[in-house]
Design a protein around this motif. Structure first.
Motif, PDB file in Angstrom:
ATOM      1  N   ASN A  36       0.862  -1.175   0.000  1.00  0.00           N
ATOM      2  CA  ASN A  36       0.000   0.000   0.000  1.00  0.00           C
ATOM      3  C   ASN A  36       0.900   1.227   0.000  1.00  0.00           C
ATOM      4  OD1 ASN A  36      -2.234   1.677   0.175  1.00  0.00           O
ATOM      5  ND2 ASN A  36      -2.422   1.441   2.387  1.00  0.00           N
ATOM      6  N   THR A  57       1.885   0.487   9.736  1.00  0.00           N
ATOM      7  CA  THR A  57       0.782   1.315  10.197  1.00  0.00           C
ATOM      8  C   THR A  57      -0.291   1.384   9.115  1.00  0.00           C
ATOM      9  OG1 THR A  57       1.819   3.324   9.358  1.00  0.00           O
ATOM     10  CG2 THR A  57       2.264   2.748  11.668  1.00  0.00           C
ATOM     11  N   TYR A  58      -1.483   1.693   9.545  1.00  0.00           N
ATOM     12  CA  TYR A  58      -2.590   1.889   8.607  1.00  0.00           C
ATOM     13  C   TYR A  58      -3.583   2.872   9.212  1.00  0.00           C
ATOM     14  CZ  TYR A  58      -5.357  -1.207  11.607  1.00  0.00           C
ATOM     15  OH  TYR A  58      -6.021  -1.763  12.668  1.00  0.00           O
ATOM     16  N   ARG A  59      -4.392   3.432   8.357  1.00  0.00           N
ATOM     17  CA  ARG A  59      -5.411   4.391   8.795  1.00  0.00           C
ATOM     18  C   ARG A  59      -6.741   3.677   8.897  1.00  0.00           C
ATOM     19  NH1 ARG A  59      -7.370   9.877   5.736  1.00  0.00           N
ATOM     20  NH2 ARG A  59      -8.508   8.405   4.473  1.00  0.00           N
ATOM     21  N   THR A  60      -7.463   3.899   9.994  1.00  0.00           N
ATOM     22  CA  THR A  60      -8.759   3.256  10.188  1.00  0.00           C
ATOM     23  C   THR A  60      -9.818   4.298  10.539  1.00  0.00           C
ATOM     24  OG1 THR A  60      -9.923   1.467  11.343  1.00  0.00           O
ATOM     25  CG2 THR A  60      -8.346   2.737  12.645  1.00  0.00           C
ATOM     26  N   LEU A  61     -11.015   4.037  10.089  1.00  0.00           N
ATOM     27  CA  LEU A  61     -12.133   4.956  10.320  1.00  0.00           C
ATOM     28  C   LEU A  61     -12.590   4.894  11.771  1.00  0.00           C
ATOM     29  CD1 LEU A  61     -14.159   6.898   8.896  1.00  0.00           C
ATOM     30  CD2 LEU A  61     -15.636   4.892   8.600  1.00  0.00           C
ATOM     31  N   VAL A  62     -12.717   6.047  12.401  1.00  0.00           N
ATOM     32  CA  VAL A  62     -13.214   6.150  13.775  1.00  0.00           C
ATOM     33  C   VAL A  62     -14.685   6.545  13.757  1.00  0.00           C
ATOM     34  CG1 VAL A  62     -12.997   7.415  15.948  1.00  0.00           C
ATOM     35  CG2 VAL A  62     -10.949   6.774  14.669  1.00  0.00           C
ATOM     36  N   TYR A  73     -10.419   9.717  11.311  1.00  0.00           N
ATOM     37  CA  TYR A  73      -9.551   8.554  11.188  1.00  0.00           C
ATOM     38  C   TYR A  73      -8.477   8.596  12.268  1.00  0.00           C
ATOM     39  CZ  TYR A  73     -11.552   7.922   6.550  1.00  0.00           C
ATOM     40  OH  TYR A  73     -12.409   7.722   5.503  1.00  0.00           O
ATOM     41  N   ARG A  74      -7.853   7.435  12.509  1.00  0.00           N
ATOM     42  CA  ARG A  74      -6.680   7.379  13.380  1.00  0.00           C
ATOM     43  C   ARG A  74      -5.702   6.352  12.807  1.00  0.00           C
ATOM     44  NH1 ARG A  74     -10.296   4.489  16.969  1.00  0.00           N
ATOM     45  NH2 ARG A  74      -9.704   2.307  16.953  1.00  0.00           N
ATOM     46  N   GLN A  75      -4.453   6.477  13.193  1.00  0.00           N
ATOM     47  CA  GLN A  75      -3.416   5.541  12.782  1.00  0.00           C
ATOM     48  C   GLN A  75      -3.376   4.372  13.767  1.00  0.00           C
ATOM     49  OE1 GLN A  75      -2.720   6.721   9.465  1.00  0.00           O
ATOM     50  NE2 GLN A  75      -0.819   5.710   9.996  1.00  0.00           N
ATOM     51  N   GLU A  76      -3.255   3.173  13.250  1.00  0.00           N
ATOM     52  CA  GLU A  76      -3.103   1.956  14.042  1.00  0.00           C
ATOM     53  C   GLU A  76      -1.859   1.231  13.542  1.00  0.00           C
ATOM     54  OE1 GLU A  76      -4.856   0.769  16.572  1.00  0.00           O
ATOM     55  OE2 GLU A  76      -6.481   2.246  16.546  1.00  0.00           O
TER      56      GLU A  76
END
Length: 121
Positions: A36, A57-62, A73-76
């Motif tokens: 990615n 790391t990836y971005r996920t919808l909050v 969004y936040r980084q996980e």
């Protein structure tokens, strides 16, 4: 499609016989790479059974957006982990410690893939 192939190396192989169900068709892939935005994130065995994630790391919808406004969004972070996709397709149980032979095989494929497609750039 008639388009010219790119000048850089391509990691895909012809799977048309699999798609069309040709008798005796076999998968030519030893592995599938997941990336990615230039980040090599995971590798899956060619038979689809094992998926090895590399720490990334990836971005996920909050919170979803509303009325045309963007969501939050936040980084996980995903830790290095191995999943048995045949028995755990939702990737809920990391089995990295239980299958060092599978990890070693996928790591070898990953190292060759990195050398060919990431270090050559």
């Amino acid at each position: 499609a008639g388009a010219a192939l790119p000048a850089n190396a391509v990691d895909g192989q012809n799977v048309w016989p699999l798609i069309t169900g040709s008798p005796g068709a076999t998968n030519p892939h030893d592995y599938y790479a997941f990336s990615n935005n230039g980040q090599f994130e995971a590798i899956m065995s060619g038979d689809g059974r094992w998926k090895l994630h590399f720490s990334h790391t990836y971005r996920t919808l909050v919170e979803a957006g509303n009325d045309g406004m963007p969501g939050a969004y936040r980084q996980e972070t995903v830790a290095r982990s191995l999943y048995d996709m045949a028995n755990d397709p939702y990737e809920t149980t990391d089995v990295l410690a239980e299958h060092p032979d599978v990890v070693a095989r996928l790591d070898a494929h990953a190292e060759r893939h990195r050398r060919q497609f990431y270090e050559a750039e």
